[in-house]
Design a protein around this motif. Structure first.
Motif, PDB file in Angstrom:
ATOM      1  N   LYS A 198      -0.514 -17.975   0.582  1.00 59.01           N
ATOM      2  CA  LYS A 198       0.754 -18.416   1.191  1.00 59.01           C
ATOM      3  C   LYS A 198       1.480 -17.218   1.816  1.00 59.01           C
ATOM      4  N   LEU A 199       1.534 -16.112   1.076  1.00 61.00           N
ATOM      5  CA  LEU A 199       2.202 -14.905   1.577  1.00 61.00           C
ATOM      6  C   LEU A 199       1.512 -14.390   2.831  1.00 61.00           C
ATOM      7  N   SER A 200       0.199 -14.452   2.843  1.00 65.34           N
ATOM      8  CA  SER A 200      -0.578 -14.032   4.005  1.00 65.34           C
ATOM      9  C   SER A 200      -0.183 -14.840   5.243  1.00 65.34           C
ATOM     10  N   ASP A 201      -0.029 -16.136   5.060  1.00 63.78           N
ATOM     11  CA  ASP A 201       0.376 -17.015   6.169  1.00 63.78           C
ATOM     12  C   ASP A 201       1.807 -16.728   6.620  1.00 63.78           C
ATOM     13  N   ILE A 202       2.733 -16.640   5.671  1.00 62.82           N
ATOM     14  CA  ILE A 202       4.149 -16.444   5.998  1.00 62.82           C
ATOM     15  C   ILE A 202       4.391 -15.106   6.695  1.00 62.82           C
ATOM     16  N   GLN A 203       3.788 -14.039   6.139  1.00 63.99           N
ATOM     17  CA  GLN A 203       4.042 -12.689   6.654  1.00 63.99           C
ATOM     18  C   GLN A 203       3.065 -12.284   7.758  1.00 63.99           C
ATOM     19  N   CYS A 204       2.158 -13.176   8.124  1.00 67.78           N
ATOM     20  CA  CYS A 204       1.158 -12.892   9.163  1.00 67.78           C
ATOM     21  C   CYS A 204       0.382 -11.614   8.862  1.00 67.78           C
ATOM     22  N   GLN A 205      -0.069 -11.506   7.610  1.00 71.46           N
ATOM     23  CA  GLN A 205      -0.834 -10.350   7.150  1.00 71.46           C
ATOM     24  C   GLN A 205      -2.153 -10.863   6.571  1.00 71.46           C
ATOM     25  N   PRO A 206      -3.263 -10.213   6.860  1.00 70.97           N
ATOM     26  CA  PRO A 206      -4.515 -10.635   6.215  1.00 70.97           C
ATOM     27  C   PRO A 206      -4.433 -10.385   4.708  1.00 70.97           C
ATOM     28  N   GLU A 207      -5.105 -11.214   3.931  1.00 74.85           N
ATOM     29  CA  GLU A 207      -5.069 -11.065   2.473  1.00 74.85           C
ATOM     30  C   GLU A 207      -5.547  -9.680   2.030  1.00 74.85           C
ATOM     31  N   SER A 208      -6.435  -9.081   2.799  1.00 76.59           N
ATOM     32  CA  SER A 208      -6.922  -7.737   2.446  1.00 76.59           C
ATOM     33  C   SER A 208      -5.793  -6.709   2.481  1.00 76.59           C
ATOM     34  N   GLN A 209      -4.727  -6.984   3.259  1.00 74.15           N
ATOM     35  CA  GLN A 209      -3.588  -6.075   3.339  1.00 74.15           C
ATOM     36  C   GLN A 209      -2.592  -6.311   2.203  1.00 74.15           C
ATOM     37  N   LEU A 210      -2.866  -7.285   1.363  1.00 74.03           N
ATOM     38  CA  LEU A 210      -1.967  -7.599   0.250  1.00 74.03           C
ATOM     39  C   LEU A 210      -2.517  -7.120  -1.087  1.00 74.03           C
ATOM     40  N   LYS A 211      -3.530  -6.282  -1.019  1.00 78.63           N
ATOM     41  CA  LYS A 211      -4.164  -5.749  -2.231  1.00 78.63           C
ATOM     42  C   LYS A 211      -3.168  -5.009  -3.122  1.00 78.63           C
ATOM     43  N   PHE A 212      -2.128  -4.434  -2.521  1.00 82.45           N
ATOM     44  CA  PHE A 212      -1.127  -3.680  -3.285  1.00 82.45           C
ATOM     45  C   PHE A 212      -0.412  -4.569  -4.301  1.00 82.45           C
ATOM     46  N   ILE A 213      -0.313  -5.871  -4.032  1.00 78.81           N
ATOM     47  CA  ILE A 213       0.328  -6.799  -4.967  1.00 78.81           C
ATOM     48  C   ILE A 213      -0.582  -7.029  -6.172  1.00 78.81           C
ATOM     49  N   THR A 214      -1.858  -7.227  -5.911  1.00 82.37           N
ATOM     50  CA  THR A 214      -2.835  -7.393  -6.988  1.00 82.37           C
ATOM     51  C   THR A 214      -2.854  -6.148  -7.878  1.00 82.37           C
ATOM     52  N   GLU A 215      -2.860  -4.975  -7.244  1.00 85.51           N
ATOM     53  CA  GLU A 215      -2.875  -3.718  -8.006  1.00 85.51           C
ATOM     54  C   GLU A 215      -1.629  -3.582  -8.870  1.00 85.51           C
ATOM     55  N   ALA A 216      -0.483  -3.982  -8.345  1.00 83.47           N
ATOM     56  CA  ALA A 216       0.760  -3.905  -9.114  1.00 83.47           C
ATOM     57  C   ALA A 216       0.697  -4.806 -10.342  1.00 83.47           C
ATOM     58  N   TRP A 217       0.216  -6.029 -10.169  1.00 84.55           N
ATOM     59  CA  TRP A 217       0.155  -6.957 -11.297  1.00 84.55           C
ATOM     60  C   TRP A 217      -0.877  -6.533 -12.334  1.00 84.55           C
ATOM     61  N   LEU A 218      -2.002  -6.012 -11.884  1.00 84.28           N
ATOM     62  CA  LEU A 218      -3.000  -5.515 -12.847  1.00 84.28           C
ATOM     63  C   LEU A 218      -2.439  -4.339 -13.634  1.00 84.28           C
ATOM     64  N   GLN A 219      -1.650  -3.501 -12.961  1.00 86.07           N
ATOM     65  CA  GLN A 219      -1.010  -2.365 -13.631  1.00 86.07           C
ATOM     66  C   GLN A 219       0.000  -2.862 -14.671  1.00 86.07           C
ATOM     67  N   ILE A 220       0.758  -3.879 -14.325  1.00 86.05           N
ATOM     68  CA  ILE A 220       1.740  -4.442 -15.265  1.00 86.05           C
ATOM     69  C   ILE A 220       1.042  -4.967 -16.516  1.00 86.05           C
ATOM     70  N   VAL A 221      -0.043  -5.717 -16.319  1.00 86.19           N
ATOM     71  CA  VAL A 221      -0.785  -6.272 -17.453  1.00 86.19           C
ATOM     72  C   VAL A 221      -1.310  -5.150 -18.352  1.00 86.19           C
ATOM     73  N   GLU A 222      -1.908  -4.129 -17.745  1.00 82.33           N
ATOM     74  CA  GLU A 222      -2.450  -3.008 -18.520  1.00 82.33           C
ATOM     75  C   GLU A 222      -1.344  -2.265 -19.260  1.00 82.33           C
ATOM     76  N   CYS A 223      -0.231  -2.025 -18.597  1.00 85.62           N
ATOM     77  CA  CYS A 223       0.875  -1.296 -19.217  1.00 85.62           C
ATOM     78  C   CYS A 223       1.481  -2.073 -20.376  1.00 85.62           C
ATOM     79  N   ARG A 224       1.605  -3.381 -20.241  1.00 82.77           N
ATOM     80  CA  ARG A 224       2.129  -4.201 -21.345  1.00 82.77           C
ATOM     81  C   ARG A 224       1.199  -4.104 -22.558  1.00 82.77           C
ATOM     82  N   ARG A 225      -0.102  -4.077 -22.291  1.00 83.17           N
ATOM     83  CA  ARG A 225      -1.082  -3.959 -23.376  1.00 83.17           C
ATOM     84  C   ARG A 225      -0.917  -2.608 -24.090  1.00 83.17           C
TER      85      ARG A 225
END
Length: 199
Positions: A12-39
């Motif tokens: 959805k974000l890719s469509d709204i912001q006109c960005q390819p999903e590959s350019q949104l990898k920074f969001i995935t990295e942030a969430w994976l970091q949050i999960v690891e840090c909480r652990r």
């Protein structure tokens, strides 16, 4: 929240912001970091519980590192959840989306470094603190780097929610605070023991 973003939000974000999903990898990295840090954070409370009461300097250093890591994680989580929501609910591309990308990537990097420093210190048995309560000059902390001063002002900085303690009780005449990371260094140090920045 992460599962929601991962499965439908990125598309959805890719469509709204006109960005390819590959350019949104920074969001995935942030969430994976949050999960690891909480652990990791979950286990630091157990570590702190078993720290001997008489080792005041180690306890103070531990609470400082834990507090910095925890407040960094809260800033990252706030940005990844609340601020991301603005762009997910937008009608069309936002001109400040690239600023959001830079901010989130920066917070991810800074938070990762806080947790790496915390884990490294715990693995070493908080050996960076000598018997007089000073940080050793040959500490194992590596450069924090990659961070900016944006987003550094957070609640609970330098304190642990477990005990409410604070490293700010350090005698100001024998220490100096790094302007880059706010770590309290011994007065004789010319380089910050946390982030390696010059005084």
């Amino acid at each position: 929240m992460w599962e929601k973003v991962q499965y439908c939000g990125l598309e959805k974000l890719s469509d709204i912001q006109c960005q390819p999903e590959s350019q949104l990898k920074f969001i995935t990295e942030a969430w994976l970091q949050i999960v690891e840090c909480r652990r990791v954070l979950k286990w630091t409370y157990a570590y702190g519980y078993y720290l001997p009461e008489h080792e005041h300097a180690k306890r103070q250093f531990f609470e400082y590192l834990q507090g910095e890591a925890e407040s960094g994680l809260e800033r990252l989580h706030q940005c990844a959840e609340k601020e991301l929501q603005v762009y997910l609910n937008a009608e069309g591309p936002s001109k400040d989306f690239n600023e959001f990308r830079t901010k989130l990537a920066g917070l991810t990097s800074v938070t990762r470094n806080y947790f790496e420093n915390l884990v490294r210190a715990l693995e070493n048995g908080l050996s960076d603190v000598d018997s007089h309560g000073n940080c050793s000059r040959t500490g194992s902390s590596k450069s924090v780097g990659g961070g900016t001063s944006k987003g550094r002002g957070g609640k609970g900085k330098g304190s642990s929610s477990r005990s409410g303690g604070s490293s700010r009780n350090i005698d100001d005449s024998s220490h100096w605070s790094c302007e880059h990371c706010t770590f309290a260094n011994i007065r004789l140090a010319t380089v910050c023991q946390m982030c390696q920045q010059r005084r």
